[in-house]
Design a protein around this motif. Structure first.
Motif, PDB file in Angstrom:
ATOM      1  N   TYR A  38       7.219  -1.133   4.701  1.00  0.00           N
ATOM      2  CA  TYR A  38       8.592  -1.345   4.540  1.00  0.00           C
ATOM      3  C   TYR A  38       9.213  -0.690   3.254  1.00  0.00           C
ATOM      4  N   VAL A  39      10.258  -0.031   3.555  1.00  0.00           N
ATOM      5  CA  VAL A  39      11.245   0.657   2.432  1.00  0.00           C
ATOM      6  C   VAL A  39      12.299   0.607   2.840  1.00  0.00           C
ATOM      7  N   SER A  40      13.336   0.350   1.652  1.00  0.00           N
ATOM      8  CA  SER A  40      14.760   0.128   2.007  1.00  0.00           C
ATOM      9  C   SER A  40      15.341   1.403   2.066  1.00  0.00           C
ATOM     10  N   PRO A  41      16.676   1.465   2.928  1.00  0.00           N
ATOM     11  CA  PRO A  41      17.317   2.667   3.429  1.00  0.00           C
ATOM     12  C   PRO A  41      17.844   3.450   2.216  1.00  0.00           C
ATOM     13  N   SER A  42      17.753   2.924   0.815  1.00  0.00           N
ATOM     14  CA  SER A  42      18.109   3.708  -0.308  1.00  0.00           C
ATOM     15  C   SER A  42      17.143   4.871  -0.458  1.00  0.00           C
ATOM     16  N   VAL A  43      15.883   4.893   0.136  1.00  0.00           N
ATOM     17  CA  VAL A  43      14.998   5.856   0.005  1.00  0.00           C
ATOM     18  C   VAL A  43      15.656   7.233   0.417  1.00  0.00           C
ATOM     19  N   PHE A  44      16.600   7.060   1.276  1.00  0.00           N
ATOM     20  CA  PHE A  44      17.289   8.539   1.740  1.00  0.00           C
ATOM     21  C   PHE A  44      17.982   8.996   0.641  1.00  0.00           C
ATOM     22  N   LYS A  45      18.740   8.231  -0.203  1.00  0.00           N
ATOM     23  CA  LYS A  45      19.563   8.641  -1.100  1.00  0.00           C
ATOM     24  C   LYS A  45      18.803   9.398  -2.122  1.00  0.00           C
ATOM     25  N   VAL A  46      17.713   8.995  -2.548  1.00  0.00           N
ATOM     26  CA  VAL A  46      16.900   9.279  -3.597  1.00  0.00           C
ATOM     27  C   VAL A  46      15.814  10.352  -3.255  1.00  0.00           C
ATOM     28  N   LEU A  47      15.284  10.324  -2.280  1.00  0.00           N
ATOM     29  CA  LEU A  47      14.229  11.396  -1.916  1.00  0.00           C
ATOM     30  C   LEU A  47      14.484  12.232  -0.485  1.00  0.00           C
ATOM     31  N   GLY A  48      15.498  11.740   0.317  1.00  0.00           N
ATOM     32  CA  GLY A  48      16.123  12.449   1.353  1.00  0.00           C
ATOM     33  C   GLY A  48      15.271  12.274   2.594  1.00  0.00           C
ATOM     34  N   PHE A  49      14.495  11.357   2.559  1.00  0.00           N
ATOM     35  CA  PHE A  49      13.597  10.929   3.824  1.00  0.00           C
ATOM     36  C   PHE A  49      14.307   9.490   4.354  1.00  0.00           C
ATOM     37  N   THR A  50      14.077   9.626   5.714  1.00  0.00           N
ATOM     38  CA  THR A  50      14.713   8.408   6.241  1.00  0.00           C
ATOM     39  C   THR A  50      13.720   7.248   6.051  1.00  0.00           C
ATOM     40  N   PRO A  51      13.781   5.826   6.265  1.00  0.00           N
ATOM     41  CA  PRO A  51      12.672   4.911   6.094  1.00  0.00           C
ATOM     42  C   PRO A  51      11.494   5.181   6.921  1.00  0.00           C
ATOM     43  N   GLU A  52      11.809   5.659   8.084  1.00  0.00           N
ATOM     44  CA  GLU A  52      10.801   6.036   8.930  1.00  0.00           C
ATOM     45  C   GLU A  52       9.939   7.062   8.538  1.00  0.00           C
ATOM     46  N   GLU A  53      10.421   7.952   8.298  1.00  0.00           N
ATOM     47  CA  GLU A  53       9.901   9.194   7.734  1.00  0.00           C
ATOM     48  C   GLU A  53       9.090   9.006   6.506  1.00  0.00           C
ATOM     49  N   HIS A  54       9.522   8.044   5.588  1.00  0.00           N
ATOM     50  CA  HIS A  54       8.774   7.958   4.450  1.00  0.00           C
ATOM     51  C   HIS A  54       7.513   7.137   4.634  1.00  0.00           C
TER      52      HIS A  54
END
Length: 357
Positions: A231-247
């Motif tokens: 699990y990873v929160s949606p905020s990963v997109f803001k920081v790394l540019g990956f969607t949760p699914e991609e990450h």
């Protein structure tokens, strides 16, 4: 009354006296039950000349009747004291029985409930659902291929006598005769008000946490013990540019620079080595700074605070953590370090000694 004459001229009226009695005898190992039929015998002058007595051992029948009576009594007590409402209906959905517990659930007496039409007991949506399910089951029954012991569970809403609505879970099953023919429906209705309240509270809690994780800049994550993100929160997109699914599809070596990957391995090995050691707290956390790859190829530094998720026996089953972008802080620290190094180099090159006061 009717008089039947026999060949010797004796006659007896009908009906005869019928009694059932228990016979105790020292010659018997246990008492027996007898059906006794006593018929007066009349002579030609219609005077009683004797009695015809017929005895029939009905001990097994009496035992079966007593067992049936006890069974019926148990089921009656069960139905009358159960919190769930038990009811039976014909194949055309007409009630033939409803348990007294309907009073607790809906406020109706048994007589009132039996006389209340279905459309006044169920909400319109529940009426539609029930009719559709009955039609489906009727068509399924016609095929002859369905499981005869099947049941259907439905979440419906019913009106109480005071007009309020109560959510119920109803388990429907088919009642069959000795030949397996569908002769009606047995249903058990359970009040699920508390469950609905808990589910709604859970949904509201999930909504709040979802909003929290979606709006926050920190990244919340859960990782299995083999270091795979689950699990990873949606905020990963803001920081790394990956969607949760991609990450979540990325391997650890794809997420971190080689130096940071080594740091993770060393930290993880050290933590595993402490596991189970006396004096080491199971709820401890580890803080580690790591450099991550962004989707555009750049890197960011993040501070990770990591703890263990444990089962009922205290055994670690996963890791949870919060990652915060500290890139700006790391750049400032590096700039400060470089500035201090410059002054140090400058001081070493000056001919005179510089004192720091």
């Amino acid at each position: 009354g009717t008089v039947i004459k026999d060949r010797i001229g004796l006659s007896f009226p009908l009906p005869s006296v019928h009694r059932r009695t228990e016979v105790l005898s020292g010659n018997l190992e246990k008492p027996i039950w007898l059906d006794v039929v006593i018929t007066p015998l009349l002579d030609r002058h219609n005077q009683i000349s004797g009695h015809l007595i017929m005895l029939n051992d009905v001990s097994e029948l009496k035992k079966a009747e007593d067992a049936l009576k006890k069974s019926e009594e148990r089921y009656r007590l069960l139905a009358e004291n159960a919190t769930d409402v038990i009811f039976m209906a014909t194949t055309d959905m007409k009630l033939t029985y409803i348990s007294p517990s309907v009073k607790r659930l809906l406020g109706y007496t048994v007589e009132e409930a039996m006389a209340t039409p279905m459309v006044k007991v169920y909400t319109p949506a529940s009426v539609t659902t029930t009719i559709e399910v009955f039609k489906e089951e009727t068509e399924l029954e016609k095929t002859g291929l369905a499981d005869p012991k099947r049941s259907r569970m439905l979440d419906l809403e019913m009106y109480r006598k005071d007009g309020s609505i109560v959510p119920v879970e109803i388990n429907f099953s088919i009642v069959r005769d000795a030949e397996g023919k569908n002769v009606g429906t047995l249903a058990i209705a359970r009040d699920i008000t508390v469950r609905r309240m808990v589910e709604e509270a859970l949904r509201e809690s999930e909504r709040k946490y979802r909003l929290l994780t979606e709006k926050m800049n920190d990244i919340v994550w859960i990782m299995s013990l083999d270091l795979r993100i689950t699990y990873v929160s949606p905020s990963v997109f803001k920081v790394l540019g990956f969607t949760p699914e991609e990450h979540m599809q990325r391997q650890m070596q794809d997420q971190l620079t080689p130096e940071s990957l080594q740091t993770v391995i060393q930290t993880w090995t050290a933590e595993l080595g402490q596991e189970g050691t006396e004096g080491v707290k199971p709820d401890r956390v580890a803080a580690v700074e790591l450099e991550y790859y962004c989707k555009d190829g750049s890197t960011v530094w993040m501070e990770n605070v990591v703890g263990a998720i444990r089962d009922d026996r205290g055994k670690p089953v996963a890791l949870h953590g919060v990652s915060r972008d500290i890139t700006v802080r790391k750049r400032m620290e590096e700039a400060l370090r470089q500035s201090e190094q410059k002054f140090k180099d400058l001081a070493e090159q000056l001919p005179q000694t510089i004192f720091e006061l």
